[in-house]
Structures are given as structure tokens and as C-alpha cells.
Design an enzyme around this catalytic site. Structure first.
Site, PDB file in Angstrom:
ATOM      1  N   ASP A 264       0.857  -1.172  -0.091  1.00 26.00           N
ATOM      2  CA  ASP A 264      -0.015   0.111   0.156  1.00 26.00           C
ATOM      3  C   ASP A 264       0.778   1.229  -0.167  1.00 26.00           C
ATOM      4  O   ASP A 264       0.618   2.448  -0.554  1.00 26.00           O
ATOM      5  CB  ASP A 264      -1.053   0.003   1.256  1.00 26.00           C
ATOM      6  CG  ASP A 264      -2.164  -0.858   1.016  1.00 26.00           C
ATOM      7  OD1 ASP A 264      -2.348  -1.373   0.080  1.00 26.00           O
ATOM      8  OD2 ASP A 264      -2.719  -1.344   2.123  1.00 26.00           O
ATOM      9  N   GLU A 290      -2.856  -1.676  -9.104  1.00 26.40           N
ATOM     10  CA  GLU A 290      -1.624  -1.123  -9.108  1.00 26.40           C
ATOM     11  C   GLU A 290      -1.416  -0.246 -10.457  1.00 26.40           C
ATOM     12  O   GLU A 290      -0.354  -0.010 -11.054  1.00 26.40           O
ATOM     13  CB  GLU A 290      -0.480  -2.059  -8.955  1.00 26.40           C
ATOM     14  CG  GLU A 290      -0.317  -3.336 -10.243  1.00 26.40           C
ATOM     15  CD  GLU A 290      -1.157  -4.312  -9.913  1.00 26.40           C
ATOM     16  OE1 GLU A 290      -1.018  -5.492 -10.397  1.00 26.40           O
ATOM     17  OE2 GLU A 290      -1.971  -4.548  -9.099  1.00 26.40           O
ATOM     18  N   ARG A 302       6.265  19.177 -25.567  1.00 20.93           N
ATOM     19  CA  ARG A 302       6.360  18.902 -24.429  1.00 20.93           C
ATOM     20  C   ARG A 302       5.921  17.410 -24.202  1.00 20.93           C
ATOM     21  O   ARG A 302       6.332  17.011 -23.121  1.00 20.93           O
ATOM     22  CB  ARG A 302       5.548  19.819 -23.234  1.00 20.93           C
ATOM     23  CG  ARG A 302       5.861  19.410 -21.778  1.00 20.93           C
ATOM     24  CD  ARG A 302       5.119  20.243 -20.947  1.00 20.93           C
ATOM     25  NE  ARG A 302       5.878  21.720 -21.125  1.00 20.93           N
ATOM     26  CZ  ARG A 302       5.336  22.737 -21.282  1.00 20.93           C
ATOM     27  NH1 ARG A 302       3.771  22.637 -21.650  1.00 20.93           N
ATOM     28  NH2 ARG A 302       5.764  23.908 -21.285  1.00 20.93           N
TER      29      ARG A 302
END
Length: 373
Positions: A264, A290, A302
Site C-alpha cells: 500500500d 496497481e 512537451r
């Protein structure tokens, strides 16, 4: 607003009240929200009309019996009218203000109302205190709990201070005076305080339903609600939009080796670094155990550095548990023909970015794979 304060204080009314009073208030979010919605302009017009009405009342009160008509009183009311017109014009012509603007307006309204009590007829003083209820409504929706309490304290003090001279002057029995004063106090203090507690709780719950409780990032529902605020920005000249999918490599081994608590901690750490790296360019969500998904809009020059910089932004040699990520991105330039096609571009971009992430993972992970749409 703190999304966990009330849950920590569940069952403890004193703790809940303390959490309500001390929680941070996001003035910038409120201003941005109002300025981005059609109703924001309507609210500014309503504020302008209410402000002008204060000026009208100041003028009308000059013709009431018992009103002071000294040069000072007339001059001050003239100043109030001028200030009211200026403030009303600001509400109409300017965007919804941030913290300084809303706090200044509340203080101006409180002091203006209090000053009018000093020169209005004594018989009208208690009724005039009801104007604090209007200011209290404004404070309920647009100011922090601390500023609301400051306003309520000031309003209650002014109301009691107005009741005392009425009793001293005679002409009204104690029961009637207590009744009138209590009715006004309920209107100017009880209603705003109760409303603020209710609105804050509902807002906290509404925001919580859009957030991942572990990381504070958006959840899938929150991401769906935020898409439209970011994705269209990529249509600007020399701009682009992108969906970026990030997945922690071999995360199961982290849980197996270090335990779920450390797992976690890794999820939270990655979330914080993604927020720092991508947050100013768009929105970020935790869409799986995840897995994270970001929707960003930036310049064509960019975008590559931003996407490829994700791995570097997440790496720190001092991390107790070092992890890598697989990143997939689908980029849509402003001149892409897809913008004008009758398809769900966002859904398509998300699916492609997800497939790019799996391609990076299949190649061994710890890499970035991008594609143009």
C-alpha cells in the site's frame, strides 16, 4: 476539504465539530468551479443584484422617521452607495473571485450593515439585523467554517447590541423584544450554521465518491467526470491530448515479499509522484490495484518528455522498495482527423493506451510505448 475527517470522528460529535471547524477550504477550487459552469455567471448576477439592494435600502432609510440626517450620516450613506455600485459592477464584470475576493466581500458587507445600524432608526435596528442572514448565506457556500463562525459571532454581537438600546428606550415589553431578537438570531445564525454543516458533509461525501480512498487520486467514476475538463484542451494550436496508462511491474512480488502494508505504501508513493509529475497538465486516477491512468493536455513539443519522464519521476535511489513501471500512451495532436469523426475518441484512446502498456510489460517492463492517433 479533508475527506477523512468526519469518518475519523464518527460517533464523536465534539470531534466532528472540531474536524468541521479546522478543515481546509479550497477557495481556488470553488472559484474555478463557478467560473467553469454557466450557473457561475448567474450566481454573480444574483450577488450583484443583492449588493445593489443594500444600496437601495441605505437610500430608502434616509426617509424613515427617526433617521439621523446629519452631514456625517448622509455622507457615510452616500459612500456606501458608491461602494455598493462598484462592488456590484465587479460581480458582473469580473470572474468569480478567489479567497481574497470572497473574504473581502463578506467583511465589507458585515461592516457596511453594522455601520447602517448606528444611523438607522432605533425601531428598525432589530429588523435591519436580518440583513446578516443574507451575508450568512453567502458565507455558508463560499467561505471556510472559520470565516463563517467569525461572521456569525459579529452578527450575533451586533444583534444583541441593537436589542439593548431598544429595551433601554422603553416602548417595547421584554417578552416582545426577546421574541423578535430570538427570531432574528435564528435566521442569522442558526440557519447558516446548520446549512454549512450539511453542505460541507454532502460535499465531502460527494467528493469522496469520486476519489480513491488509499491514494486520494480520482477513481474511475471521478475520472469519467473530469475527462471533459481536460481532453478538449488538446485541440488548441500546437497542442495535444494524451491518455497515459501506468502499471507497476511485478507488484504481486512486492506484496508477497514485503507484505500488503508495504505494498500500500508503494501504491501511495507512486500516486504522489505521478501527481507531482503530471498533475499540472491534467487529471490522474487509480483505476486498478496497481494501475493508474492520466489524461493530460500540453504542447506538442512537451508531450514526449512528459510521457517518457514518468519512469524517471517515479525513481528514487533511497526507496526502501524499488519498483519500476510499464507505461503506455495514446497521443492525439490538434490536427488529427479523429477530432471531427463521430467516434468516442476518449474510449478509443484509453483502450489503445492500455494495449501500449501491456506491450511495454510484455517486452520486460520498465519502459514506455507510445502511439499517435
Amino acid at each position: 476539504m479533508n475527506s477523512t475527517s468526519y469518518r475519523r470522528s464518527h460517533g464523536d460529535s465534539v470531534g466532528a465539530l472540531r474536524a468541521w471547524f479546522t478543515q481546509p477550504y479550497d477557495y481556488r477550487w470553488m472559484a474555478d468551479f463557478q467560473n467553469s459552469r454557466p450557473t457561475g455567471k448567474l450566481i454573480r448576477w444574483v450577488m450583484a443584484v443583492l449588493t445593489l439592494n443594500y444600496g437601495v435600502l441605505a437610500v430608502v432609510s434616509l426617509f424613515s422617521a427617526g433617521t439621523s440626517r446629519s452631514a456625517v450620516a448622509i455622507g457615510w450613506k452616500a459612500c456606501l452607495v458608491v461602494m455598493v455600485v462598484v462592488v456590484a459592477a465587479a460581480w458582473i464584470r469580473r470572474p468569480f473571485p478567489g479567497r481574497l475576493g470572497v473574504v473581502t466581500f463578506a467583511v465589507f458587507a458585515d461592516l457596511g450593515t453594522a455601520s447602517s445600524l448606528l444611523i438607522n432608526p432605533l425601531a428598525d435596528a432589530i429588523a435591519a439585523c436580518a440583513l446578516f442572514a443574507v451575508i450568512g448565506t453567502f458565507c455558508t457556500f463560499f467561505l471556510s467554517p472559520r470565516w463563517l463562525v467569525a461572521h456569525l459571532t459579529f452578527a450575533v454581537a451586533c444583534t444583541i447590541a441593537s436589542a439593548v438600546p431598544s429595551y433601554a428606550a422603553g416602548g417595547v415589553d421584554v417578552a416582545s423584544l426577546v421574541f423578535r431578537t430570538n427570531v432574528v438570531l435564528l435566521a442569522i445564525a442558526g440557519v447558516p450554521l446548520t446549512s454549512h454543516l450539511l453542505v460541507t458533509t454532502l460535499t465531502d461525501d460527494a467528493r469522496s465518491s469520486l476519489l480513491d480512498p488509499l491514494t486520494g487520486l480520482l477513481n474511475r467514476r471521478g475520472l469519467d467526470a473530469a475527462f471533459d475538463d481536460v481532453w478538449p484542451l488538446g485541440r488548441g494550436e500546437d497542442q495535444c491530448s494524451a491518455v497515459v496508462v501506468i502499471d507497476i511491474d511485478r507488484f504481486k512480488s512486492v506484496n508477497d515479499e514485503y507484505g500488503h502494508e508495504e505494498g500500500d505504501a508503494v501504491i501511495v508513493r507512486v500516486a504522489e509522484r505521478l501527481r507531482a509529475h503530471l498533475g499540472k497538465y491534467g487529471v490522474i486516477a487509480r483505476t486498478g490495484g496497481e494501475e493508474y491512468l492520466a489524461v493530460v493536455a500540453t504542447s506538442r513539443l512537451r508531450i514526449d518528455a512528459l510521457v517518457h519522464g514518468v519512469r524517471r519521476a517515479l525513481r528514487d535511489a533511497e526507496d526502501t522498495v524499488a519498483v519500476t513501471v510499464s507505461v503506455g500512451a495514446a497521443i492525439l495532436y490538434a490536427d488529427s482527423a479523429l477530432w471531427d469523426q463521430n467516434i468516442d475518441i476518449v474510449t478509443r484512446a484509453t483502450r489503445i493506451a492500455d494495449s501500449m502498456m501491456y506491450e511495454a510489460k510484455a517486452a520486460g517492463g520498465n519502459r514506455v510505448v507510445t502511439t499517435l492517433l
